[in-house]
Design a protein around this motif. Structure first.
Motif, PDB file in Angstrom:
ATOM      1  N   PHE A  30      35.617  38.335  47.186  1.00 37.50           N
ATOM      2  CA  PHE A  30      36.664  38.664  47.254  1.00 37.50           C
ATOM      3  C   PHE A  30      37.657  38.414  48.270  1.00 37.50           C
ATOM      4  N   LYS A  31      36.780  38.713  49.053  1.00 35.39           N
ATOM      5  CA  LYS A  31      37.233  39.266  50.940  1.00 35.39           C
ATOM      6  C   LYS A  31      38.165  37.586  50.819  1.00 35.39           C
ATOM      7  N   ARG A  32      36.455  37.168  51.142  1.00 35.72           N
ATOM      8  CA  ARG A  32      36.829  35.303  51.725  1.00 35.72           C
ATOM      9  C   ARG A  32      38.240  34.367  50.311  1.00 35.72           C
ATOM     10  N   PHE A  33      38.085  35.089  49.540  1.00 38.55           N
ATOM     11  CA  PHE A  33      38.588  33.939  48.255  1.00 38.55           C
ATOM     12  C   PHE A  33      40.691  34.271  49.349  1.00 38.55           C
ATOM     13  N   SER A  34      40.837  35.931  49.302  1.00 34.04           N
ATOM     14  CA  SER A  34      42.140  36.186  49.689  1.00 34.04           C
ATOM     15  C   SER A  34      42.448  35.463  51.078  1.00 34.04           C
ATOM     16  N   GLU A  35      41.089  35.322  52.015  1.00 37.57           N
ATOM     17  CA  GLU A  35      41.880  35.323  53.151  1.00 37.57           C
ATOM     18  C   GLU A  35      42.721  33.544  53.066  1.00 37.57           C
ATOM     19  N   SER A  36      41.577  32.699  52.131  1.00 36.72           N
ATOM     20  CA  SER A  36      42.056  31.536  52.982  1.00 36.72           C
ATOM     21  C   SER A  36      42.649  31.353  51.129  1.00 36.72           C
ATOM     22  N   SER A  37      43.236  32.003  49.574  1.00 35.71           N
ATOM     23  CA  SER A  37      44.279  31.465  49.091  1.00 35.71           C
ATOM     24  C   SER A  37      45.637  31.662  49.175  1.00 35.71           C
ATOM     25  N   LYS A  38      46.521  30.809  48.888  1.00 32.33           N
ATOM     26  CA  LYS A  38      47.370  30.907  49.396  1.00 32.33           C
ATOM     27  C   LYS A  38      48.367  31.845  48.313  1.00 32.33           C
ATOM     28  N   ILE A  39      47.537  32.374  47.321  1.00 30.13           N
ATOM     29  CA  ILE A  39      48.437  33.743  46.267  1.00 30.13           C
ATOM     30  C   ILE A  39      48.037  35.061  47.449  1.00 30.13           C
ATOM     31  N   LYS A  40      48.779  35.561  47.583  1.00 35.06           N
ATOM     32  CA  LYS A  40      48.359  36.525  48.354  1.00 35.06           C
ATOM     33  C   LYS A  40      49.159  38.097  47.392  1.00 35.06           C
ATOM     34  N   SER A  41      49.963  38.492  46.130  1.00 26.73           N
ATOM     35  CA  SER A  41      50.761  39.425  46.325  1.00 26.73           C
ATOM     36  C   SER A  41      49.745  39.831  44.516  1.00 26.73           C
ATOM     37  N   CYS A  42      48.943  40.826  44.239  1.00 27.75           N
ATOM     38  CA  CYS A  42      48.203  41.380  43.665  1.00 27.75           C
ATOM     39  C   CYS A  42      48.574  41.356  42.378  1.00 27.75           C
ATOM     40  N   ASP A  43      49.691  41.027  42.089  1.00 30.42           N
ATOM     41  CA  ASP A  43      49.662  40.926  40.686  1.00 30.42           C
ATOM     42  C   ASP A  43      49.743  38.667  40.598  1.00 30.42           C
ATOM     43  N   LYS A  44      49.045  38.480  41.489  1.00 24.34           N
ATOM     44  CA  LYS A  44      48.805  36.874  40.972  1.00 24.34           C
ATOM     45  C   LYS A  44      47.266  37.001  40.794  1.00 24.34           C
ATOM     46  N   LYS A  45      46.607  38.423  41.082  1.00 23.00           N
ATOM     47  CA  LYS A  45      45.162  37.785  41.421  1.00 23.00           C
ATOM     48  C   LYS A  45      45.030  38.983  40.253  1.00 23.00           C
ATOM     49  N   ILE A  46      44.404  38.913  39.419  1.00 22.37           N
ATOM     50  CA  ILE A  46      44.154  39.203  38.377  1.00 22.37           C
ATOM     51  C   ILE A  46      42.474  39.345  38.075  1.00 22.37           C
ATOM     52  N   VAL A  47      41.679  41.206  38.264  1.00 23.80           N
ATOM     53  CA  VAL A  47      40.748  40.270  38.363  1.00 23.80           C
ATOM     54  C   VAL A  47      40.070  41.990  36.638  1.00 23.80           C
ATOM     55  N   TYR A  48      39.256  41.007  35.807  1.00 21.31           N
ATOM     56  CA  TYR A  48      39.133  41.619  34.776  1.00 21.31           C
ATOM     57  C   TYR A  48      37.402  43.108  35.019  1.00 21.31           C
ATOM     58  N   VAL A  49      37.583  43.417  34.277  1.00 24.75           N
ATOM     59  CA  VAL A  49      36.285  45.101  35.245  1.00 24.75           C
ATOM     60  C   VAL A  49      35.583  44.976  33.713  1.00 24.75           C
ATOM     61  N   LEU A  50      34.831  44.673  33.843  1.00 27.75           N
ATOM     62  CA  LEU A  50      34.020  45.092  32.091  1.00 27.75           C
ATOM     63  C   LEU A  50      33.351  46.901  32.199  1.00 27.75           C
ATOM     64  N   THR A  51      33.931  47.193  31.454  1.00 31.66           N
ATOM     65  CA  THR A  51      32.877  48.246  31.270  1.00 31.66           C
ATOM     66  C   THR A  51      32.314  48.977  30.204  1.00 31.66           C
ATOM     67  N   ASN A  52      32.216  49.347  29.945  1.00 35.91           N
ATOM     68  CA  ASN A  52      31.009  50.516  29.123  1.00 35.91           C
ATOM     69  C   ASN A  52      30.499  49.549  27.899  1.00 35.91           C
ATOM     70  N   TYR A  53      29.617  48.746  29.655  1.00 34.39           N
ATOM     71  CA  TYR A  53      28.833  48.155  29.018  1.00 34.39           C
ATOM     72  C   TYR A  53      27.576  47.799  30.698  1.00 34.39           C
ATOM     73  N   ASN A  54      26.484  48.951  30.672  1.00 38.40           N
ATOM     74  CA  ASN A  54      25.389  49.173  31.638  1.00 38.40           C
ATOM     75  C   ASN A  54      25.804  49.339  32.842  1.00 38.40           C
ATOM     76  N   SER A  55      26.940  50.156  32.792  1.00 36.77           N
ATOM     77  CA  SER A  55      27.710  50.508  34.208  1.00 36.77           C
ATOM     78  C   SER A  55      28.150  51.897  33.763  1.00 36.77           C
ATOM     79  N   SER A  56      28.168  52.985  34.993  1.00 40.23           N
ATOM     80  CA  SER A  56      28.923  54.139  35.487  1.00 40.23           C
ATOM     81  C   SER A  56      29.451  54.026  35.040  1.00 40.23           C
ATOM     82  N   ILE A  57      31.053  55.231  35.048  1.00 42.41           N
ATOM     83  CA  ILE A  57      32.135  55.437  35.530  1.00 42.41           C
ATOM     84  C   ILE A  57      32.314  55.817  37.027  1.00 42.41           C
ATOM     85  N   ASP A  58      31.528  55.239  37.404  1.00 49.97           N
ATOM     86  CA  ASP A  58      31.380  55.862  39.362  1.00 49.97           C
ATOM     87  C   ASP A  58      32.011  54.214  39.588  1.00 49.97           C
ATOM     88  N   GLU A  59      30.751  53.472  38.746  1.00 49.16           N
ATOM     89  CA  GLU A  59      30.027  51.937  38.928  1.00 49.16           C
ATOM     90  C   GLU A  59      31.665  51.403  39.285  1.00 49.16           C
TER      91      GLU A  59
END
Ligand code: SF4
Length: 308
Positions: free
Chosen positions: A223-252
């Motif tokens: 994600f760091k590398r993509f941010s550095e090279s992508s023309k898209i800078k606004s966080c509103d235009k870079k969405i990342v789905y985070v799956l929960t409730n499947y093999n992960s703790s709340i801390d993870e």
């Protein structure tokens, strides 16, 4: 000349199989319309995307000589609390229908082109049916011209376009189209490279979606590398789905959420089998996905659900 009825459980998006079936039957001279429970049809097609949505009969009996049902929603069963795709129930469209130009007039409210350029995914994530349904290899299945005729926007349904060997050629086609591209199923951040990021930078797009589903895999550097090279800078235009409730703790879950926010992405919490999820997962989802709350409450432990 036959009378054909079409039904889908997908209400906020045009059904691609139905648009293809419609084109095929209209080509044969049949009359085609969305299902009306008061009308008798020679043939009705029911397409179901989700396993949890009501079937076509919920609103009344279907009057038809023949009913053909197909789609992922009819192929999923729950085994040991997990969704399992039953390949033997899957109905594939015949080649001449699969590759037909879709009848977009079926959904006059939508003015974009929609389709798959590739199918399959090598990842085989345990919660995802793509590998089982489409195979563990991403391969090109269509050219853009198969479903696009100069529409200003193209919605791609490809599960993992960057995993396809020909993806750079495909990205170039998308650049050449000058259409606005929506990679609706997201892009695999682990497969981004300086070369394909340079191509992605030339594509017209409103926003990009990624996913960070596996908490055991640290994707920070990608994600760091993509941010550095992508023309898209606004966080509103870079969405990342985070799956929960499947093999992960709340801390993870929180580690992924905080890391993404710090890197300039907007995390978006998905809950696996939401109907079975406990209160903390639902709270976490509400805190993150409601942008106003997420921006004003820095830490999850400070989020008071009752106050919202
Ligand atoms: S990478 Fe995406 S499409 Fe591929 S198996 Fe995992 S969730 Fe499914």
């Amino acid at each position: 000349m036959a009378k054909i009825g079409l039904w889908s459980d997908y209400h906020n998006f045009p059904s691609l199989p139905l648009m293809k079936l419609s084109a095929y039957h209209k080509q044969k001279g049949d009359t085609v319309e969305m299902l009306n429970h008061l009308v008798h049809y020679d043939l009705v097609y029911c397409s179901k995307t989700f396993s949890f949505t009501p079937d076509a009969e919920t609103n009344g009996i279907i009057q038809a000589d023949e009913i053909i049902r197909g789609g992922t929603g009819y192929c999923i069963s729950i085994v040991d609390g997990k969704e399992v795709f039953n390949k033997s129930k899957d109905v594939e469209l015949p080649k001449e229908i699969e590759h037909i130009y879709p009848d977009y007039s079926l959904y006059p409210n939508y003015n974009y082109a929609v389709g798959f350029l590739t199918r399959g995914c090598p990842r085989g994530c345990g919660f995802c049916i793509v590998g089982c349904k489409e195979g563990l290899c991403s391969r090109q299945v269509a050219d853009l011209s198969e479903f696009w005729r100069e529409q200003k926007e193209i919605k791609l349904l490809d599960p993992n376009l960057l995993a396809c060997q020909e993806h750079e050629k495909i990205l170039q086609q998308l650049i050449n189209s000058e259409a606005r591209i929506d990679f609706t199923q997201g892009l695999d951040i682990r497969l981004t490279t300086p070369d394909n990021i340079a191509l992605l930078n030339k594509i017209k797009t409103q926003r990009l979606h990624f996913a960070w589903d596996n908490p055991k895999q640290d994707l920070t550097d990608y994600f760091k590398r993509f941010s550095e090279s992508s023309k898209i800078k606004s966080c509103d235009k870079k969405i990342v789905y985070v799956l929960t409730n499947y093999n992960s703790s709340i801390d993870e879950d929180l580690y992924r959420i905080y890391t993404l926010r710090d890197l300039g992405y907007n995390p978006y919490v998905m809950i696996y089998q939401k109907e079975r999820a406990d209160r903390p997962h639902r709270d976490l989802q509400r805190w993150v996905n409601c942008r106003l709350i997420f921006r004003s409450v820095n830490k999850f432990e400070d989020y008071d659900r009752k106050k919202g």
